[in-house]
Every structure is written in structure tokens, then in C-alpha cells.
Design a protein around this motif. Structure first.
Motif: not given
Lengths: 124, 226
Positions: A62-71, B4-12, B28-35, B60-62
Motif C-alpha cells: 500500500w505504502l509503496l504503491t501510493e508513494l506520490l501521495l506522501f509527497f 482533518l478536512a484538509c487531510l481527507i481533501l488531499t487524499v480525495i 504533464y498530468l502526473s498526480p504529483l503536478l495536478t494534485a 501524509l508527509s510523516n
């Protein structure tokens, strides 16, 4: 359902390991990055068969598949440094793109060279 | 509550961005850019400060720390592949890491960026938790270094496939080393799109890059007067 519970438990366990390592490292005033020590310890435990892969498999996946989420939260942090990017954005992004291109060329070509050298030596 | 809302929003937002990317796989549609862009737009519109947002999203960072530790499992699972390719990995990573440090320092200085920004740029190829540590130790700003690391991840996912094509990097091992050494976790995610062996080699390269860089950056800075 069972899988979700197992996975959650495994993630919690990895969290606990990481937390304990943090404590240990700050107690001993060691400057080793926490995650590096964690990897080393887990590899040792796996190698000596004290722990088994299956105990962590779902959670680790799980953690490795969603790695990008944590960035993402750190990436959002860019809004606090807007002035840096307005003033220096092109130079910063230019540095990153040029440097990354160079790293890819050198790392990729040197690795490919050795891989080919190994194949040739095998066929002799 | 807001946290908590910010955490959930980020995940969604992340899972929606990921779903969209899987249906339209363009770099250029990588979630690392778009999210992050969507979240920034949301925070700007609602006048929520980054501090308020981060008080929830920090969970999430932790998680990056236990997630990095979890790399022990693929490393163990593919240990025979890794042993087989130890030579390529060590040479590629060592070469790549040195180039990353020297080139970012040199290019940043030739663009006349200030010393704090230069120090924050030096660990740009390394996975975030460790890059932030290193940046702090050499006089950079950890939070800015984290942003640079992410831009590097995007750059890597964008340029990597082009370089692989142009330079005809055909072996899975060399491809993995190319991604992991230059673009850490984001590059590794891209490498897994090529094949699971490429991804695994990339994750190993990423970890070794972090270890090697943490060791050589302070030394290189003294030797080369960076």
C-alpha cells in the motif's frame, strides 16, 4: 475486509518502527537518517528469518504503491515560497532540469556500459 | 476539524488525479503536478493558510518515513536480481550522485542564485526526508529543498522516457538506475510503469543514492569548495 484490517495493522506497525527509531536516534544523538537505519534493520531481521515478508506484505505494498501521495503536502508548500519562484523560478527550474538530465545521462550510460561489458564477458 | 478536512481533501484529490492520469497517461498530468495545483487553487480560493492546511496534511508527509522503510521488502524479495547487478548499480549510482551534486552547484551558481538556494538545490536528487536533513546541514532551507526535490521528481518523469529513447538505454537494470539515481521516489513510480524489475532496481538505486550522497556531500563541499 480481512485484508483491510491486516494492511492497516501492518502500516501501523511500520509507523511504530519508524517512531521507535526516531526516539532511539535522538537519544543516542546519531545523525544517521531514520529510514536508512530502518531499512538496514528490517533487511537484517528478514535475512535472519526473525520476521517474515508475509507479516508486512499488504501494508508495505500500500505504502509503496501510493508513494506520490506522501509527497503532495510538501509540494503544496511551494505557496509559502512564491516570492522565490517569482524572482528566481526560471533559474531554479532550469538548474533542476539541466542537472537531472545530466544525472540521467551519466547514471544510465555508465550502468548500460557495465551491463553490456558483463554480457560480453559471459559469452567469451 | 479543519485539519482533518484538509487531510481527507488531499487524499480525495490525489486519488481523483491518479484515476485521471491512468486514463490519460501524459507526463504533464502526473498526480504529483495536478494534485498540488488543485490543492493550491483550493487554498487560495478559501483563504486557508498553508500552516492550517499542513496541520492535517502533515500526517501524509510523516508517512514518508515508514514508506521509505517499507522499501526493505522489495529489496529483500528481489535480492538475487540485485546481487546479480551490484556492479552496475554501484557504478551508476556513484557516478550519478557525484554529477548531481557538482552539476546542480555549478549550474545554480552560474545562474547567480544566492548561497541559501544553492545549498537547498544540492540534494535535489535525493528522497525528501533525507534531502531535507542534508539541506539543513549544509545551510539550505529544508522546506524549499523539499519543493526542489518534488520538481526534480516531475522533471525526471518527464525527461526520463525521452533520454531512454534517445540514448537507447535498453536494459531494465540501466533504466532503473537512471530513474532511481536522478529522481528518487517519483522516478521510481515512473520506473514501475516500465516493468517491476525496472521499478525495483530504481528503488534500490534511490536508497543507495541517499546513502552515498549523505556520506559524500559534506566531503565534496570541503574538497571542491562548493
Amino acid at each position: 475486509m480481512k485484508k483491510i484490517l491486516q494492511g492497516t495493522g501492518q502500516v501501523a506497525l511500520l509507523y511504530a518502527i519508524s517512531f521507535l527509531l526516531d526516539r532511539l536516534l535522538s537519544l543516542l544523538h546519531l545523525a544517521i537518517p531514520n529510514s536508512m537505519l530502518g531499512i538496514a534493520i528490517l533487511l537484517l531481521l528478514l535475512h535472519t528469518k526473525i520476521i517474515r515478508e508475509e507479516w508486512f506484505e499488504i501494508g508495505a505494498n500500500w505504502l509503496l504503491t501510493e508513494l506520490l501521495l506522501f509527497f503532495i503536502p510538501s509540494a503544496v508548500g511551494i505557496i509559502d515560497y512564491q516570492n522565490v519562484f517569482i524572482a528566481m523560478g526560471i533559474q531554479v527550474i532550469g538548474t533542476i532540469f539541466l542537472s537531472t538530465t545530466l544525472v540521467m545521462i551519466f547514471a544510465g550510460l555508465s550502468a548500460q556500459l557495465i551491463a553490456k561489458f558483463k554480457v560480453r564477458n559471459h559469452s567469451c | 476539524m479543519l485539519a482533518l478536512a484538509c487531510l481527507i481533501l488531499t487524499v480525495i484529490i490525489y486519488f481523483s488525479a491518479k484515476w485521471y492520469y491512468q486514463n490519460n497517461p501524459k507526463a504533464y498530468l502526473s498526480p504529483l503536478l495536478t494534485a498540488p495545483l488543485l490543492i493550491i487553487a483550493f487554498l487560495t480560493l478559501t483563504h486557508i493558510s498553508y500552516q492550517a492546511y499542513y496541520s492535517g496534511a502533515k500526517w501524509l508527509s510523516n508517512t514518508l518515513q515508514p514508506a521509505t522503510i517499507a522499501f526493505a521488502f522489495p529489496l529483500y524479495k528481489y535480492r538475487s536480481t540485485l546481487k546479480q547487478h551490484a556492479g552496475e548499480i554501484i557504478v551508476g549510482v556513484l557516478f550519478g550522485s557525484i554529477i548531481a551534486i557538482i552539476s546542480s552547484d555549478w549550474i545554480a551558481k552560474s545562474f547567480s542564485l544566492n548561497p541559501q538556494l544553492v545549498s537547498s538545490l544540492i540534494p535535489h536528487s535525493i528522497t525528501t526526508p533525507i534531502a531535507m536533513d542534508i539541506a539543513k546541514n549544509i545551510g539550505g532551507i529544508p522546506a524549499i529543498a523539499a519543493v526542489f526535490v518534488i520538481i526534480t521528481g516531475l522533471a525526471g518523469a518527464l525527461i526520463g522516457p525521452l533520454i531512454i529513447k534517445l540514448l537507447k538505454i535498453e536494459t531494465e537494470v540501466a533504466r532503473g538506475i537512471l530513474f532511481g539515481t536522478s529522481a528518487h521516489g517519483a522516478g521510481t513510480a515512473k520506473a514501475f510503469e516500465f516493468s517491476s524489475v525496472t521499478g525495483t532496481i530504481s528503488s534500490l538505486a534511490m536508497i543507495i543514492t541517499a546513502i552515498i550522497s549523505a556520506c559524500i556531500i559534506p566531503t565534496l563541499i570541503i574538497w571542491l569548495g562548493l
